[in-house]
Each structure stands twice: as C-alpha cells, then as structure tokens.
Scaffold this active site. Structure first.
Site, PDB file in Angstrom:
ATOM      1  N   ASP A  83       0.861  -1.185   0.000  1.00 39.54           N
ATOM      2  CA  ASP A  83       0.000   0.000   0.000  1.00 39.54           C
ATOM      3  C   ASP A  83       0.899   1.237   0.000  1.00 39.54           C
ATOM      4  OD1 ASP A  83      -2.309   1.770   0.387  1.00 39.54           O
ATOM      5  OD2 ASP A  83      -3.341  -0.067   0.952  1.00 39.54           O
TER       6      ASP A  83
ATOM      7  N   HIS B 268      -2.917   3.085  -4.647  1.00 41.02           N
ATOM      8  CA  HIS B 268      -2.278   2.697  -3.379  1.00 41.02           C
ATOM      9  C   HIS B 268      -0.848   2.215  -3.641  1.00 41.02           C
ATOM     10  CE1 HIS B 268      -5.697   3.153  -0.634  1.00 41.02           C
ATOM     11  NE2 HIS B 268      -6.434   2.833  -1.681  1.00 41.02           N
TER      12      HIS B 268
ATOM     13  N   GLU C 116      -9.895   2.780  -5.137  1.00 39.80           N
ATOM     14  CA  GLU C 116      -9.507   4.153  -4.801  1.00 39.80           C
ATOM     15  C   GLU C 116      -8.307   4.631  -5.620  1.00 39.80           C
ATOM     16  OE1 GLU C 116     -10.956   4.213  -0.175  1.00 39.80           O
ATOM     17  OE2 GLU C 116      -8.939   3.465  -0.570  1.00 39.80           O
TER      18      GLU C 116
END
Ligand code: ACM
Ligand code: ZN
Length: 556
Positions: A206, A283, A347
């Site tokens: 991440d 990410h 995201e």
C-alpha cells in the site's frame, strides 16, 4: 521414626505419587455449544473419556487427513505430554477413528461421540479438519489451558452433521499500515481455523509500506518497506498543516520469501488459502518511492506517512509499468499456490493520468475516451497475464468501472451494490460490504469509550445480519462465492488491538459463511458467550459489549 510411621509415610507418598500420575479428569462442558452453528446437533447419553492412551486411526487412502489428526494433537497438547498414539486398524474402543466418506461433499463432516470413542467421517481432509475444530469446542474449557497434565478429558456424547453454506469464508489483514510479525500472522491463521474460515487475504502492499520481498526489485523492501514517520491520531483528510503531529520514528517491516513460504505452508495445514494482494494501479506510493520510473512524473516520492487516498499512482501509459507488475506477479505466483491473485484496484484517482503524456498517448492508441478507462485497460492486461499462468484476477469493486472481463472476481466493498451488479453480469463475487464487514469500524456507538478507530459503527449484531444473497435472484446467487471481513490497520497499533477488533465479530461472520441457512442471533449470542471463555483460555483479546448489553427485545 518407628516402623509403623515409616510404613504410613511411604504409603502416603506412594498414593500422592499415584495421584500425580493419574491427574484429574476434566468434566464435560455441557450443553454442547459450537460456533459456527452446525447443521444438526443431537446430544446423546453419557460421555467419552479421552486419555493419553486414546488411539487415533486414519484412513490409508485419504490424503491430508494427517493434518486433521495433527490439529487434534495440537489442541490436546496442554493436556497430554505426547501426541495421541496412532493405530493401524480402527480400534473398537477408546479411539478416535477418522474415516473418509465419499457420500459427503467437500468440507462436510459427521462427528459422533459415544462412550466407546469418536468417529469422524468426512468427504475430504478439510471436512476432517473442521470436525476437529468442532471437537475442540466440545472439550472442557479447562483442557485448553489446564496448567497441569491431566488424566482424562470428558467429552459429551453427541452426533453432529455439518457443512458450510458458502465456499469462500475469508478475512483480510492489512499489514501495510501496521506490520504484523510472522508469529502474529500465524496466530491470525489459528483464529481463522478455529472459526472454520478458509481464506486469508493478505494485503501486502500500500502507500505506507511494501511488505513482500521481490528478488527482481529489491528496493521495494529496501526502500518501500520503511516510512520515516507516521501521523499521530486521526487523518484530517488531505489537510495536513502545523496541527498535524508525527511520531518522527521510522516504521518498517517486511516478509522474506522464506517467511512467506512458511506462512503459506502453515495455512495449508489449516485448510486456508492465502490470497496475496498487490495493489494496482492505486495505493502505490511505497512502490513509486522505491522505483520513481513507475509513476507518471518520475519524481522521487517518500513512502506515505498519512492515511487517506493518494493521487500518486502507477503510470499505465508506460510499458515499463507492466513489465514491473508482471515481474512482481511472477514471483508472487511462485510463492502463493492460490488460484486467485488480488490486484487491489480500489480508490485510484486519475489526476496524474490526465496530465501525463504517456497516459494520454496510451488513451489515443487504445481508443480510450476517459482517463478512468485506463484502469480497465490496465486491469484487463494484468488479468490476461494471470490467466496465461492459470490464475484468476480478483479485485475491489472499482474494477467494474473500467469495464471488467467476465472471468474476473469482484470483491464488493462499497456496499453490496457492486457485487449485485457483478453477479447480474455473470462475474463471481465476494461480499465484503463496509456495512457489515469492516472490522476497523467501532463496535459500539459509544466511540468515546473505545480506542481510536476508523469511524463508523459495526456492532456484532450487524455483522451477523449480513445476507450476501440480498437483492439477487436464485440464479444470480450462484455467483456469490462467499463473504469476507476486512481489518484495515491505520488505527491498529498492535496485535492485541487487532484481536479486539476481530473478536467476536469474526465469529459472527463465520456463522454467516458457514451457517447462513440456520442463523439465529439469540442462539448465537448464547453460544458466543461460551466461545468467549475459549478466547480467554487461548489468550485472545476480544470485545465484550455483546455480553454486557441487555438482550435485544424479541430475541427470546
Ligand atoms: C477499500 O476498503 N479501500 C477496499
Ligand atoms: Zn502516466
């Protein structure tokens, strides 16, 4: 000392020695109480006395049943000095007899306890393992942590038939925001096994840390596994100013490939598939900090020190990005036998792509009209690569937005809507909606009394209420593989807090996955209270709100 006294003393010493050798019998724990709830439980008369002499017989032709017997040995280790002796042919008395039963489906089992012994029949080794997990819950609680060797463990006579409702019963652990040691990961796998869950989704990369060693790209861990400091307290959502405080302490950790193999092997013995997640294309800051040529601008970034969504993502315009991902995934596939490989996909802002000449050129060449289409292009390319290696791509529900191929598996997290859409168009689905499966949310509305958490409120009752089939026709329901709990760890400082967030909610999700067609919250509430005594004996921390609250109206 006269001779009478001497004799008396010798006799007393002898009987004391005898008593110590015999030890105590731990009485049966009744009534039978098992989580997740078995399909059928019929209590019988009497009990079986399990001793160090109880023999275990295994079917000759049934691969993997030894792992189930090993799990039994492990469960009994606190009671007896040595593993139970094995018998070649099934003894008629004082035995635990494992048997393969071809008429039972995968993962199903029948467990029968009588005064003469225990019979475990299973369709496959996983079923035998789950029978042992049930047997563990039939042991007296004191057998988990007796503090002394004991003579016998009494197990109530019972016949249990059982099978899981859903094939995929998972939990995700984020080791990027908080790094968990190999030992802690193994303890997490133990928890999954206890609850008859069978997927460990390992979130390995991440923005805030890259945790898996990749030989071809050593800077991923040399640089990408360490952030120089970490934000203290709640992330203000992009508004980082002088009020934000940092711990000014480097934070890092990663798993060597040998450690990854060790964890996967540990999971295999517990019938748990480990699905690795390599986040792409978002990410990605830890990867970009390690190799700046992976980003749109080529700038040198630092591993992220704060929590919210980052615009800095992989550049899908450059061929080198795909070469990198394929190189990483080749090593990942070597390490993980799982047919599913998770590539994240959640995201991912398109801001960098909009301004990037390589990304714009890619859009022109491929006839992509919107920057978001680049994600669909990139996902489809990675999926093709995985398919060439006999693997399936799994991703968060954003992968639907870029246009997903019918073979990809969708993990529905922004509610169940993504999963419903995916199932309707024929994609397989894992239901993991924030509304029921986000274990980083508070467990009660009284957030002031709780340690800092992400937000939201997810009491155990709500986890239990999850219906992964809601909104789907019977035909569409066939695309739902199962359910998954997610533990994101921005606000989890240690493994003790991780346990607290997982338990007992994990048991509620396990019951959704295993016992969906026989859920009964009032009944669960009583059983989980008994299970919590086992958590105590095993040294797990858990939230006890459920046991303190008055029972909800209408549940009795
Ligand atoms: C997610 O929670 N961002 C999948
Ligand atoms: Zn770019």
């Amino acid at each position: 000392m006269n001779s009478v006294k001497r004799l008396l003393r010798a006799a007393l010493a002898g009987s004391a020695g005898l008593l110590a050798a015999c030890g105590a019998t731990l009485p049966a724990d009744t009534p039978v109480s098992v989580v997740p709830r078995p399909e059928s439980v019929i209590e019988g008369a009497g009990s079986f006395h399990l001793t160090a002499d109880t023999r275990v017989s295994l079917p000759a032709d049934a691969e993997g049943f030894d792992a189930a017997a090993e799990a039994l040995d492990e469960a009994l280790r606190p009671c007896f000095e040595a593993p139970l002796p094995r018998a070649g042919t099934p003894p008629a008395r004082n035995a635990i007899r494992f048997e393969r039963c071809d008429t039972l489906p995968a993962e199903a089992y029948r467990l029968e306890v009588t005064p003469a012994g225990i019979d475990i029949r299973a369709g496959d080794a996983a079923g035998a393992f789950y029978a042992v997990q049930t047997l563990r819950q039939l042991l007296p609680v004191d057998a988990l942590n007796p503090g002394r060797r004991i003579r016998a463990v009494e197990i109530p006579a019972v016949a249990i038939d059982d099978r899981p409702a859903l094939a995929y019963r998972g939990m995700m652990l984020d080791v990027a925001r908080h790094f968990f040691s190999v030992e802690e990961v193994k303890r997490t796998l133990d928890l999954l096994a206890l609850h008859k869950m069978n997927v460990f989704h390992w979130h390995l990369t991440d923005d805030q840390g890259w945790r898996i060693e990749i030989n071809r790209y050593p800077d991923l861990t040399r640089i990408g596994s360490i952030r120089h400091r970490t934000l203290i307290g709640r992330d203000p959502g992009g508004e980082y100013d002088a009020d934000c405080r940092y711990d000014e302490t480097p934070y890092g950790g990663c798993y060597t490939q040998a450690e990854i193999r060790e964890v996967v092997a540990y999971a295999v013995r517990r019938f748990i598939t480990v699905i690795p997640e390599i986040e792409f294309p978002g990410h990605a800051v830890a990867a970009l900090a390690s190799y700046p040529w992976l980003s749109c601008t080529g700038e040198q970034y630092e591993v992220r020190q704060t929590w919210d969504i980052d615009d800095r993502v992989f550049c899908p315009g450059r061929e080198t990005t795909f070469e990198f991902m394929e190189g990483v995934l080749e090593e990942v596939m070597e390490l993980f036998p799982s047919t599913y490989i998770h590539i994240g996909g959640d995201e991912c802002p398109t801001k960098m792509w909009e301004q990037c000449p390589q990304c714009r050129a890619r859009m022109r060449r491929e006839g992509i009209s919107e920057p978001r289409g680049l994600q669909g292009y990139a996902t489809a390319r990675i999926e093709r690569f995985l398919q060439q290696h006999g693997r399936h791509l799994i991703g968060w529900d954003e992968i639907l937005e870029g246009g997903v191929t019918p073979t990809a598996i969708v993990m529905s997290w922004r509610g169940s809507e993504g999963g419903i859409r995916a199932a309707r168009q024929g994609n397989r689905v894992v239901m993991s909606p924030t509304t029921h499966c986000y274990f980083d949310y508070y467990q009660t509305p009284d957030t002031q009394s709780e340690p800092l958490a992400w937000g939201g409120c997810l009491p155990v009752e709500q986890v239990y209420a999850l219906d992964p089939y809601a909104g789907l026709t019977p035909g569409e329901q066939g695309y739902v593989l199962g359910v998954q709990a997610n533990l994101w760890t921005e606000y989890i400082p240690d493994f003790s807090q991780a346990q607290y967030m997982l338990l007992p909610r994990l048991s509620a999700l396990a019951e959704v996955g295993w016992s969906l067609d026989r859920k009964d919250f009032a009944d669960y509430r009583q059983r989980v209270e008994r299970l919590a005594r086992r958590y105590d004996a095993l040294g797990y921390r858990y939230a006890s709100h459920l046991f303190q609250a008055p029972e909800p109206e209408g549940h009795r």
